[in-house]
Each structure stands twice: as structure tokens, then as C-alpha cells.
Design an enzyme around this catalytic site. Structure first.
Site, PDB file in Angstrom:
ATOM      1  CB  ALA A 159      -0.900   0.007   1.233  1.00 20.45           C
ATOM      2  CE  LYS A 160       2.362   5.752  -4.499  1.00 18.72           C
ATOM      3  NZ  LYS A 160       3.855   5.700  -4.515  1.00 18.72           N
ATOM      4  CB  VAL A 161       0.881   3.851   4.034  1.00 21.79           C
ATOM      5  CG1 VAL A 161       0.389   4.524   5.305  1.00 21.79           C
ATOM      6  CG2 VAL A 161       0.110   2.561   3.761  1.00 21.79           C
TER       7      VAL A 161
END
Length: 310
Positions: free
Chosen positions: A155-157
């Protein structure tokens, strides 16, 4: 004259009006996910081509699902909004579009549940991230890549990018252009914001997602181009640090970095210090594709034309 716009709190507004409060949960705790979408200017067509926009929004939905955030908009709607923002903003240069799903509640307390989500999109001019012609000088970072059991790198957190920022600053302060980050097992993971590939004996090799690698959209593009146009299948397997030193070619891929050759790693020159033949071929194919110059891959590009004021 260009005037940047944003989608914020359910409407398109001038970018200068898109503001969040200091108590916003995402600002305080990094509880947001995001994407980066490139708009690549084609002067001959008088058009910005938005590269693989739908795939980016599909990954945004995936990132939101991992964190339990509500995206609150359908992907078709987000694609339409993005084209609208780009066309209204009027840029005649390469741009970067940033969609973000974030916890917008203005409350203190570390958690993900029981809070409101919102979605925003903004645009900014964005030239080359690394020197594509000269290539990048890299070093192996002392910082390790965050593990999937810590903050999921699939995930691109927003919060995970502190890890990237530490690696990037360390590299630049030590005189390099970019970092190469290893995972906790000591295998090559990725750059501070890029996937990494090596070429050995004519084979293209890249680390698998299980080595805490973001599943890159640009990386997938390059893998497809290599198979379709060069007849080279990409091998996914773990890469040791020392294997970087004996690679015939090394390159990085990412929305910001495009396809950037790596010419030096840890002060060891990569095979003559010039981009290799496979890297050059892939670079030519890639840049034709992202600027809408390749009819075969035109489906990857969504045109957005600057609106002329009446």
C-alpha cells in the site's frame, strides 16, 4: 497562464483554497494513502497524456482497502475528475497528479476505525526526478525497508515514506543521487521511490513483491514492453547486494523517476558507466508510450487538452 486546481471536499476549487486543518488525523498520524499519476506533455499533439490513470486509481482502492479507508468515489468518476482538473489547470509541461484518501476527522488518538475518510486530488508541474540522460549514482542505504508486518509496502501509505525520506536524504547528503534499500533479510528491495531491475547475461531480473516491494505500475509497463518488443521475459527473484556490483545493467522505474539508468552503485561503476543496450531500448519504447507516440500502447494514455479561454 496556468492556474492549478484541486478536487477537495467534494468540489473542484483553485488549489490555493484546498486546505486541511492542523488537527486533521492524517496530518498528525500519517493515516492516508496516495497515488502519483504522470501527465506527460506532447507538444506536437498539444496534449497532456495521463499515463495508466485507471491502474493508479485501482491501486489507490487497493491501498485504501488494506488500511480500511473509504474511498467514497467510483474509479470512473475519479478518472473524469482528474481530466477535468488537468484541463482546467492549463499546464503545457509535464505534471504530477496526486490523489489521496485520508482520515479527515479532526481528532487526536491513534487508530484507523471510527473516523471519517475524504478524498482529494491536486496537480503540480513536475519535471525529471532523476537525471535520465546521465543516469543515477546510487548507494546502499543503512536504513532497511519497512516489512509487510510493520507497515504494508504493498500500500502507498503516507506514513511509510518517512522510511524513504531517511534513505533519500542519507544518499544525497553522502553525495549520491538515490538510495537502494535492503529488506530485513538483506535482499535488495527498491529505491527510495522506485522499483529496481538488473540485467545479467541478457536476462532482466527484479525483486518479487514478497521482498517488501511496491507493485509498481511503471515496473509492470517495462516488464510488458520487454516481453512484447524485445522478447525478454523478466525474472522475479531475490537479489543480493553483491549481485548489484556484477550486473551488466541496472535501472530504476517509477512514476516520478520514469525509467532511469543506474551508472554507479556504492562507488562501483556499472559496466562502463553508461546505460546498456537493453536499458536504452526499453527507455526508447517507454518514452514513446507515455507521450502517446506509440499507437500500439495508446490505450495506456488518457488525453487531456488545455482549454483555451474564450
Amino acid at each position: 497562464m496556468s492556474t492549478p486546481y484541486a478536487y477537495f471536499q467534494g468540489q473542484i476549487v483553485p488549489l490555493e483554497e484546498a486546505k486541511v486543518g492542523v488537527m486533521t488525523h492524517a496530518f498528525n498520524y500519517g493515516t492516508a494513502v496516495f497515488e502519483g499519476i504522470r501527465g506527460n506533455w506532447n507538444a506536437d499533439d498539444g496534449c497532456l497524456y495521463l499515463f495508466r490513470m485507471r491502474e493508479h486509481y485501482e491501486r489507490l482502492a487497493q491501498s485504501s482497502r488494506i488500511l480500511g479507508l473509504e474511498m467514497n468515489e467510483e474509479i470512473d468518476r475519479l478518472c473524469d475528475l482528474t481530466v477535468e482538473i488537468v484541463e482546467r489547470s492549463g499546464y503545457e509541461e509535464d505534471v504530477y497528479i496526486r490523489p489521496m484518501v485520508y482520515l479527515s476527522s479532526e481528532v487526536l488518538g491513534v487508530r484507523l476505525h471510527g473516523l471519517e475518510s475524504d478524498l482529494l486530488i491536486f496537480i503540480a508541474p513536475f519535471g525529471p526526478y532523476l537525471d535520465i540522460d546521465k543516469g543515477a549514482r546510487c548507494h546502499t542505504s543503512s536504513w532497511r525497508r519497512v516489512d509487510d508486518t510493520g507497515i504494508p509496502p504493498r500500500a502507498k501509505v503516507t506514513g511509510i515514506y518517512v522510511n524513504s525520506a531517511l534513505a533519500k536524504s542519507e544518499a544525497e547528503l553522502n553525495g549520491f543521487d538515490e538510495a537502494i534499500v535492503l529488506n530485513s533479510d538483506g535482499h535488495v528491495s527498491e529505491g527510495s521511490g522506485e522499483n529496481i531491475f538488473i540485467v545479467r547475461n541478457g536476462a532482466i531480473i527484479t525483486p518479487p513483491p514478497s521482498d517488501n516491494v511496491l507493485e509498481g505500475i511503471t515496473a509492470a509497463t517495462v516488464v510488458e514492453l520487454a516481453a512484447n518488443e524485445l522478447g525478454i521475459e523478466t525474472v522475479e527473484r531475490s537479489i543480493d547486494r553483491s549481485e548489484l556490483y556484477i550486473a551488466d545493467e541496472v535501472f530504476m522505474t517509477g512514476t516520478a523517476a520514469h525509467l532511469t539508468p543506474v551508472t554507479e552503485i556504492d562507488r562501483r561503476v556499472v559496466k562502463g558507466g553508461e546505460p546498456g543496450p537493453i536499458t536504452k531500448d526499453l527507455s526508447r519504447l517507454f518514452f514513446d508510450a507515455i507521450r502517446g507516440k506509440s499507437e500500439k500502447y495508446r490505450q495506456w494514455c488518457t488525453p487531456a487538452r488545455v482549454r483555451v479561454a474564450s
